[in-house]
Motif scaffolding. Structure first.
Motif, short mmCIF file in Angstrom:
data_model
loop_
_atom_site.label_atom_id
_atom_site.label_comp_id
_atom_site.label_asym_id
_atom_site.label_seq_id
_atom_site.Cartn_x
_atom_site.Cartn_y
_atom_site.Cartn_z
N UNK A 241 0.85 -1.19 0.00
CA UNK A 241 0.00 0.00 0.00
C UNK A 241 0.88 1.24 0.00
N UNK A 242 0.77 2.08 -1.03
CA UNK A 242 1.59 3.28 -1.05
C UNK A 242 1.28 4.21 0.13
N UNK A 243 2.29 4.98 0.56
CA UNK A 243 2.16 5.97 1.63
C UNK A 243 0.95 6.88 1.40
N UNK A 244 0.18 7.12 2.44
CA UNK A 244 -0.92 8.10 2.34
C UNK A 244 -2.15 7.61 1.59
N UNK A 245 -2.18 6.33 1.24
CA UNK A 245 -3.32 5.80 0.48
C UNK A 245 -4.25 5.01 1.40
N UNK A 246 -5.55 5.27 1.34
CA UNK A 246 -6.53 4.49 2.10
C UNK A 246 -6.95 3.29 1.27
N UNK A 247 -6.54 2.11 1.73
CA UNK A 247 -6.85 0.91 0.94
C UNK A 247 -7.88 0.05 1.67
N UNK A 248 -8.76 -0.55 0.90
CA UNK A 248 -9.72 -1.51 1.44
C UNK A 248 -9.40 -2.89 0.88
N UNK A 249 -9.87 -3.93 1.57
CA UNK A 249 -9.61 -5.29 1.10
C UNK A 249 -10.92 -6.07 0.99
N UNK A 250 -11.11 -6.68 -0.18
CA UNK A 250 -12.19 -7.65 -0.33
C UNK A 250 -11.51 -9.01 -0.25
N UNK A 251 -11.65 -9.65 0.92
CA UNK A 251 -10.91 -10.88 1.17
C UNK A 251 -11.82 -12.08 0.96
N UNK A 252 -11.27 -13.17 0.42
CA UNK A 252 -12.08 -14.37 0.27
C UNK A 252 -12.37 -14.97 1.65
N UNK A 253 -11.30 -15.33 2.41
CA UNK A 253 -11.51 -16.02 3.69
C UNK A 253 -11.06 -15.21 4.90
N UNK A 254 -10.41 -14.08 4.67
CA UNK A 254 -10.03 -13.21 5.79
C UNK A 254 -8.82 -13.69 6.57
N UNK A 255 -8.04 -14.59 5.98
CA UNK A 255 -6.95 -15.17 6.76
C UNK A 255 -5.56 -14.64 6.41
N UNK A 256 -5.46 -13.36 6.09
CA UNK A 256 -4.13 -12.79 5.79
C UNK A 256 -3.74 -11.74 6.80
#
Ligand code: TXA
Ligand code: MG
Length: 320
Positions: A241-256
């Motif tokens: 994730x680049x500095x200053x970027x708001x990232x969201x995650x669509x995870x399949x199983x949530x295990x990361x």
């Protein structure tokens, strides 16, 4: 603003009368919410194109409540269609067959074929029965945007432009119907709620055309099902994730390693692809209103209904 009514006998009666008078009603199906109009009323159908901002070359699916009505809509049904109807109707399967004269050209965008489906959702079935009409219904979202799986999704996207929304809760399947064309050969035009493996078990080989670069069905346009936020499909471990970027995650199983994301949506902790499909569009809608710069989406195994999920994600990604 559209009136929103909880599903009830009275709500369905009201919706049926609006449809008979040429109005537009959003209603739940087992796949996604549909935006219905009388398929026999070209003016009402024209209004659906307008509300969705949908190109006029992209035809609609006609919904029926009794498979015997198919003969009025199609000039030829054939044995493969009969077998598929027996196996999968009512349910998330749309058949593309040669059209009869009954349905106006605007519904099929001038095609000589017509797409027909009998949904399994009790509210959809009752609405079709009460209205006594074949109902033309695309998904109830603006063209190329995320499909709606709740009444609130419909309201926020097109509520101002339609007459009534029937609220029947969340859609159980969560991705659109599978679209199969039955001509000389059987061709899969859109992966969806019924898997290619299930189709082939009933009618033998099905040619898969949905991933080809030249669209065969107008709905195969590459940038469909898109959130407003940029989306990228990537393996979780590879995300930087680049500095200053708001990232969201669509995870399949949530295990990361997920703590670095501003918002995380998990599709199915147990890795159940059907559960993942039913959560897909709701999760994307929530990520899309979370003030993110980017949504990273983990890839999903492309077997069974996973093929439909990945098709939607790839189209969401392709837009950017
Ligand atoms: O699950 C669903 O199918 C939902 C619910 C509401 O039933 N409906 C839906 O409709 O997804 P829509 O309009 O969003 O997608 C219909 C798809 C499009 O890809 C369209 O191009 C294709 O079906 N289609 C419709 N008529 C066709 C035809 N005559 N030939 C080839 N493709 C057709
Ligand atoms: Mg659609």
């Amino acid at each position: 603003m559209a009136e929103i009514l909880e599903a009830s006998k009275e709500a369905i009666e009201r919706a049926a009368s609006i449809l008979k008078n040429g109005g537009l009603v959003a209603f739940p199906t087992e796949t996604v919410y549909g935006l219905g109009a009388s398929a026999l009323n070209p003016k009402a159908v024209a209004r659906v194109f307008e509300v969705k901002n949908r190109p006029s070359f992209d035809p609609f699916i006609v919904h029926i409540a009794n498979s015997s009505n198919l003969e009025q809509l199609c000039s030829k049904v054939g044995s493969k269609a009969d077998k598929l109807i027996e196996a999968f109707w009512p349910g998330p399967l749309t058949l593309v067959l040669p059209k009869s004269e009954l349905i106006p050209d605007i519904v099929t965008a001038g095609n000589t074929s017509i797409a027909v489906r009998m949904p399994s959702h009790p509210i959809a079935l009752e609405l079709i029965r009460q209205s006594g009409l074949p109902i033309a219904a695309p998904s109830a979202n603006p063209f190329s945007r995320l499909s709606p799986t709740t009444a609130a999704h419909v309201e926020s996207q097109i509520g101002a432009k339609i007459d009534l929304i029937i609220d029947g809760g969340s859609c159980s399947i969560g991705v659109e119907s599978t679209v199969i064309e039955l001509g000389e050969e059987a061709v899969l035009l859109r992966p969806g709620g019924i898997t290619i493996e299930e189709l082939e078990a009933v009618i033998g080989p099905v040619r898969n055309s949905f991933s080809s670069t030249k669209p065969h069905s107008p709905g195969q346009l590459l940038h469909h099902y898109s959130p407003n936020t940029r989306l990228k499909i990537v393996e979780n471990e590879k995300i930087i994730i680049p500095e200053g970027i708001n990232a969201g995650l669509l995870s399949f199983r949530g295990n990361g390693n997920n703590s670095r994301f501003k918002k995380v949506e998990v599709l199915s902790e147990s890795g159940d692809l059907y559960q993942a499909a039913s959560n897909l569009f709701s999760a994307l809608h929530r990520l899309d209103v979370s003030d993110l710069d980017i949504i990273y989406a983990e890839s999903i195994p492309e077997s069974g209904i996973g093929m439909a999920i990945m098709d939607r994600l790839k189209k969401a990604e392709h837009k950017f």
